[in-house]
Write an enzyme that holds these catalytic residues in place. Structure first.
Site, mmCIF file in Angstrom:
data_model
loop_
_atom_site.group_PDB
_atom_site.id
_atom_site.type_symbol
_atom_site.label_atom_id
_atom_site.label_comp_id
_atom_site.label_asym_id
_atom_site.label_seq_id
_atom_site.Cartn_x
_atom_site.Cartn_y
_atom_site.Cartn_z
ATOM 1 N N CYS A 84 0.871 -1.180 0.000
ATOM 2 C CA CYS A 84 0.000 0.000 0.000
ATOM 3 C C CYS A 84 0.903 1.225 0.000
ATOM 4 O O CYS A 84 1.643 1.457 0.965
ATOM 5 C CB CYS A 84 -0.915 0.024 1.226
ATOM 6 N N CYS A 195 -0.167 3.398 -6.727
ATOM 7 C CA CYS A 195 -1.198 2.823 -5.867
ATOM 8 C C CYS A 195 -1.250 1.351 -6.227
ATOM 9 O O CYS A 195 -1.210 1.004 -7.414
ATOM 10 C CB CYS A 195 -2.552 3.492 -6.095
#
Length: 232
Positions: A84, A195
């Protein structure tokens, strides 16, 4: 060097966590099961949304991040990686809560871009990653400039991530991200899939400039650390 146990702090989101595990397996030079490194995954989808907190409209994810990191440590992980990008905004807090190293996907990606000789890269990421300067800090200190989408296109990126990939609609996510990426590549020497949901649907052959995928970068680094090929 002895082999090390990889700890994956996952759940942000679950699909990205599974994707990172797959990449680690694929990048391991193994001829049999026993050649693969040991991996501990703590998949905690209950961690509050990182972007919402950074933007000031969501609960604090730090308690769950710290709890997750400590569970990995208790289970015997020798180092931790996080699939993440936005969660790396809290990297310092997480690192201070455990003894073992947190290997930063952001720093490893910045090193890779520097090695590639790129001076300006585009960034496809959440609002939280951009506002939190997660990549900006790592790249600007290396003299690398960042191009980000305009406000309208950034809205499409967020829609692609949250209403597309995280919601299981990979086709919508890919369509919207490609639309923005095609514009961004006109003013960049490379594009960061900043991302993990972007990494799930965009691939290197989609663009005319290099697509720098932090998930690939951290998977390769994790394998080398786990097998004792490299040190911290």
């Amino acid at each position: 060097m002895p082999e090390r146990v990889i700890g994956i702090l996952g759940g942000m989101g679950p699909l990205a966590t599974a994707d990172l595990f797959r990449r680690i397996v694929e990048k391991t030079p193994a001829k049999r099961d026993q050649d693969h490194p040991r991996i501990i995954i703590y998949n905690n989808p209950k961690i509050p949304d990182r972007t919402a907190f950074i933007l000031g409209n969501g609960p604090d994810p730090r308690p769950e991040l710290i709890t997750s990191a400590r569970k990995l440590e208790e289970c015997g992980a020798d180092f931790i990686i996080m699939p993440c990008n936005t969660a790396h905004f809290f990297a310092g807090t997480i690192q201070s809560s455990v003894i073992y190293p947190l290997v930063s996907m952001i720093e490893e990606t910045a090193k890779r871009i520097e090695e590639m000789g790129l001076r300006k890269v585009g960034l496809l990421a959440t609002d939280g990653t951009i506002k939190g300067m997660v990549y900006h800090r790592a790249l600007l200190k290396r003299g690398i400039h960042i191009a980000v989408p305009n406000k309208k296109d950034q809205g499409l990126v967020m829609k692609a991530i949250y209403e597309g990939v995280k919601a299981g609609n990979l086709e919508l996510g890919r369509e919207l991200l490609l639309k923005v990426a095609k514009k961004l590549e006109r003013r960049s020497e490379g594009i960061i899939a900043g991302c993990t949901e972007v990494s799930v649907v965009l691939k290197p052959g989609d663009l005319t400039v290099p697509l720098i995928d932090p998930m690939d970068v951290i998977a390769e680094r994790a394998v080398k650390l786990a097998l004792g090929v490299e040190d911290f």
